[in-house]
Write a protein that holds these residues in place. Structure first.
Motif, PDB file in Angstrom:
ATOM      1  N   GLY A 151     -47.207 -37.497  35.485  1.00  0.00           N
ATOM      2  CA  GLY A 151     -48.481 -36.918  34.637  1.00  0.00           C
ATOM      3  C   GLY A 151     -49.464 -36.150  35.885  1.00  0.00           C
ATOM      4  O   GLY A 151     -50.786 -36.144  35.635  1.00  0.00           O
ATOM      5  N   VAL A 152     -49.211 -35.753  36.699  1.00  0.00           N
ATOM      6  CA  VAL A 152     -49.897 -35.017  37.754  1.00  0.00           C
ATOM      7  C   VAL A 152     -50.665 -33.909  36.898  1.00  0.00           C
ATOM      8  O   VAL A 152     -50.305 -33.437  36.203  1.00  0.00           O
ATOM      9  CB  VAL A 152     -48.840 -34.433  38.976  1.00  0.00           C
ATOM     10  N   THR A 153     -51.799 -33.785  37.574  1.00  0.00           N
ATOM     11  CA  THR A 153     -52.666 -32.922  36.634  1.00  0.00           C
ATOM     12  C   THR A 153     -52.434 -31.396  37.089  1.00  0.00           C
ATOM     13  O   THR A 153     -52.553 -30.633  36.092  1.00  0.00           O
ATOM     14  CB  THR A 153     -54.296 -32.867  37.405  1.00  0.00           C
ATOM     15  N   TYR A 154     -52.115 -31.177  38.348  1.00  0.00           N
ATOM     16  CA  TYR A 154     -51.567 -29.766  38.526  1.00  0.00           C
ATOM     17  C   TYR A 154     -51.002 -29.908  40.067  1.00  0.00           C
ATOM     18  O   TYR A 154     -51.070 -30.837  40.805  1.00  0.00           O
ATOM     19  CB  TYR A 154     -52.888 -28.647  38.764  1.00  0.00           C
ATOM     20  N   VAL A 155     -50.145 -28.620  40.298  1.00  0.00           N
ATOM     21  CA  VAL A 155     -49.512 -28.189  41.460  1.00  0.00           C
ATOM     22  C   VAL A 155     -49.847 -27.009  41.764  1.00  0.00           C
ATOM     23  O   VAL A 155     -50.490 -26.246  41.265  1.00  0.00           O
ATOM     24  CB  VAL A 155     -47.987 -28.596  40.963  1.00  0.00           C
ATOM     25  N   MET A 156     -49.189 -26.478  42.862  1.00  0.00           N
ATOM     26  CA  MET A 156     -49.440 -25.133  43.425  1.00  0.00           C
ATOM     27  C   MET A 156     -48.568 -24.118  42.853  1.00  0.00           C
ATOM     28  O   MET A 156     -47.248 -24.609  42.576  1.00  0.00           O
ATOM     29  CB  MET A 156     -49.537 -25.412  45.142  1.00  0.00           C
ATOM     30  N   GLY A 157     -49.040 -23.217  42.790  1.00  0.00           N
ATOM     31  CA  GLY A 157     -47.981 -21.630  42.567  1.00  0.00           C
ATOM     32  C   GLY A 157     -48.333 -20.777  43.689  1.00  0.00           C
ATOM     33  O   GLY A 157     -49.480 -20.264  43.825  1.00  0.00           O
ATOM     34  N   VAL A 158     -47.408 -20.607  44.549  1.00  0.00           N
ATOM     35  CA  VAL A 158     -47.443 -19.744  45.558  1.00  0.00           C
ATOM     36  C   VAL A 158     -46.138 -18.603  45.524  1.00  0.00           C
ATOM     37  O   VAL A 158     -44.961 -19.062  45.151  1.00  0.00           O
ATOM     38  CB  VAL A 158     -47.242 -20.514  47.125  1.00  0.00           C
ATOM     39  N   PRO A 159     -46.459 -17.544  45.815  1.00  0.00           N
ATOM     40  CA  PRO A 159     -45.384 -16.738  45.645  1.00  0.00           C
ATOM     41  C   PRO A 159     -44.042 -17.031  46.615  1.00  0.00           C
ATOM     42  O   PRO A 159     -44.366 -17.156  47.688  1.00  0.00           O
ATOM     43  CB  PRO A 159     -46.129 -15.180  46.315  1.00  0.00           C
ATOM     44  N   GLY A 160     -43.085 -17.021  45.799  1.00  0.00           N
ATOM     45  CA  GLY A 160     -41.941 -17.534  46.570  1.00  0.00           C
ATOM     46  C   GLY A 160     -41.851 -18.893  47.209  1.00  0.00           C
ATOM     47  O   GLY A 160     -40.909 -19.125  48.051  1.00  0.00           O
ATOM     48  N   ALA A 161     -42.863 -19.706  46.921  1.00  0.00           N
ATOM     49  CA  ALA A 161     -43.222 -20.978  47.583  1.00  0.00           C
ATOM     50  C   ALA A 161     -43.052 -20.952  48.992  1.00  0.00           C
ATOM     51  O   ALA A 161     -43.325 -22.054  49.489  1.00  0.00           O
ATOM     52  CB  ALA A 161     -41.750 -21.998  47.337  1.00  0.00           C
ATOM     53  N   ASP A 162     -43.402 -19.736  49.534  1.00  0.00           N
ATOM     54  CA  ASP A 162     -43.727 -19.445  50.968  1.00  0.00           C
ATOM     55  C   ASP A 162     -45.102 -18.875  51.288  1.00  0.00           C
ATOM     56  O   ASP A 162     -45.105 -17.777  51.106  1.00  0.00           O
ATOM     57  CB  ASP A 162     -42.528 -18.681  51.599  1.00  0.00           C
ATOM     58  N   GLN A 222     -44.298 -24.443  53.379  1.00  0.00           N
ATOM     59  CA  GLN A 222     -43.740 -24.153  52.186  1.00  0.00           C
ATOM     60  C   GLN A 222     -44.394 -24.927  51.114  1.00  0.00           C
ATOM     61  O   GLN A 222     -44.398 -26.416  51.323  1.00  0.00           O
ATOM     62  CB  GLN A 222     -42.048 -24.575  52.605  1.00  0.00           C
ATOM     63  N   SER A 223     -44.236 -24.663  49.978  1.00  0.00           N
ATOM     64  CA  SER A 223     -44.841 -25.308  48.744  1.00  0.00           C
ATOM     65  C   SER A 223     -44.177 -25.188  47.681  1.00  0.00           C
ATOM     66  O   SER A 223     -42.720 -25.019  47.578  1.00  0.00           O
ATOM     67  CB  SER A 223     -46.477 -24.719  48.613  1.00  0.00           C
TER      68      SER A 223
END
Length: 454
Positions: free
Chosen positions: A386-397, A404-405
């Motif tokens: 139930g994590v509230t949010y995560v990251m959105g990074v272009p290409g994960a890089d 790296q995300s």
């Protein structure tokens, strides 16, 4: 009074609560570097068994960092609320674990003001990964600014459009990429390459122009130092959220150039702008295990307990968002994928248990013994938890921070696999803009309404 535990004919002695907590912590490189880790698996098991028998009330009477020496300790003790603590005050750490696993979500959520970070850290140390996931999933934490974050069944995504030179055109291109893939309901948040106030204001103004032009029900943030953001507010910049990295001791926060009083002043300035539409949660905090050791401000306390203490600082200011940048500091603190996985789930568990809207930057640096498969595993576990949010990074890089995300596609995958949705106001906006064929799947196709941003 210390603690003892016999295992296989060997007696292990732990002179105080601080030492016991450190020795009971699952293995991680940062504690070994600090010289506080258990010397063997047997000593770790002995410490965990001894810790399980410690009454929760002892954490109110024995501070791991002295009250008179640290303003975070004073905050923890002075803000403790005895009433919500009452249902568990007679329990040991082990009994508390059993109680958490059996309790319903409302009962677990109600505990938050009555728990200290050290209690949360202690119980996490005797939990398996499945325990951390199960209990965190019960915690309900909802926050609001221009949309509603943390509702059951949702998974929000921070759109992180960083650029190595803070070029507004490059940032805007990444913003478009993320919006088309359903990211941005947590925040559109840029880590600036420079903390120059003029540069920060340029990015703030560009983000606000985009948000206003397309009537996006979200919030923007430039993750500059809090004092830079205060200067920007004084000059009339369109600041939604005030960001700051924080730690679990006064010394760590001093190394970051902040104090509780500075954070209070910044929050009051942001509230006075009255930019929220559905709420007024205006603070955004980031944390991470290992910062206290980097600042030589850990006082002999293990890094996970220090991390949990940072959540007491965050809790004081009613944040919209908090996240642990779990693998960012490097392998000196979390050596490999296994340690990053455990730390991410511990941090999320402790933050949620203490009442925070907890996100996790599922990430690693290129010199760590980890890869994207490890991140997929942690992302999936956090989604179940139930994590509230995560990251959105272009290409994960991340091309500015060089780590790296998780990518926009990773966020979509987690939502699809686990049946999660975006924040409701943002999901309605996606539908209005024609982004996606339906509410469940959001393919990468260009919305006619967003052509002007391309």
């Amino acid at each position: 009074m210390g603690f003892t535990q016999d295992i296989a004919g060997t007696r292990y002695v732990f002179p105080d609560l601080r030492t016991l907590l450190a020795r009971a912590t699952p293995l991680r490189s940062g504690d070994a570097l600090a010289g506080v880790a258990a010397e063997s698996a047997a000593e770790r098991i002995a410490a965990q068994r001894a810790l399980a028998d410690v009454p929760l009330g002892r954490f109110l009477n024995e501070a791991v960092i002295p009250y008179e020496a640290d303003e975070v300790t004073r905050l923890i003790i002075d803000r403790h609320d005895a009433a919500p603590f009452a249902p568990v005050r007679s329990l040991t750490v082990g009994g508390f674990r059993d109680w958490l696993l059996a309790a319903d979500p409302a009962a677990v959520t109600a505990l938050a003001p009555g728990l200290t970070p050290e209690m949360a850290a202690a119980v996490s140390k005797i939990m398996r990964v499945a325990d951390l996931i199960q209990v965190a999933a019960k915690c309900r934490v909802v926050t609001r600014f221009r949309n509603t974050i943390g509702l059951p069944g949702t998974l929000s995504i921070r759109l992180q459009p960083n650029h190595p030179t803070d070029d507004p055109r490059g940032i805007a291109a990444s913003v478009l990429d993320g919006l088309l893939l359903g990211a941005g309901d947590a925040v559109i948040g840029v880590n600036p390459a420079t903390d120059n106030v003029e540069a920060v204001m340029r990015v703030l103004e560009m983000l606000d122009t985009v948000r206003d032009r397309f009537d996006i029900p979200t919030q923007s943030c430039v993750l500059s130092h809090v004092t830079t953001t205060m200067l920007a507010m004084e000059r009339g910049a369109p600041v939604d959220l005030v960001f700051q990295s924080i730690g679990g001791t006064e010394g760590v926060n001093t190394s970051f150039g902040v104090s509780l009083s500075v954070l209070k002043e910044a929050r009051e300035m942001a509230l006075a702008l009255k930019r929220g539409t559905v709420g007024e949660d205006v603070m955004y905090f980031e944390t991470g295990q290992g910062s206290a050791l980097s600042a030589d401000a850990h006082h002999g306390v293990d890094q996970q307990t220090i991390e949990a203490r940072a959540y007491a600082v965050a809790r004081e200011f009613s944040p919209l968002l908090v996240n642990t940048v779990v693998g960012f500091i490097g392998p000196e603190y979390l050596f490999d994928g296994k340690q990053i996985l455990r730390a991410g789930l511990e941090d999320h568990f402790c933050g949620k248990l203490l009442g925070l809207p907890m996100g996790v930057d599922v990430c690693y640096t290129n010199h760590a013994e980890a890869d994207q498969d490890d991140m997929d595993t942690l992302l999936t576990c956090l989604g179940v938890a139930g994590v509230t949010y995560v990251m959105g990074v272009p290409g994960a890089d991340d091309v500015m921070l060089a780590y790296q995300s998780t990518s926009f596609h990773d966020g979509l995958t987690a939502r699809a696999m686990l049946g999660k949705r975006a924040a409701p106001e943002f999901e309605a906006w996606l539908d209005r803009m024609g982004i996606g064929l339906d509410a469940e799947r959001i393919p990468a196709r260009l919305s006619p309404a967003l052509i002007g941003l391309a």
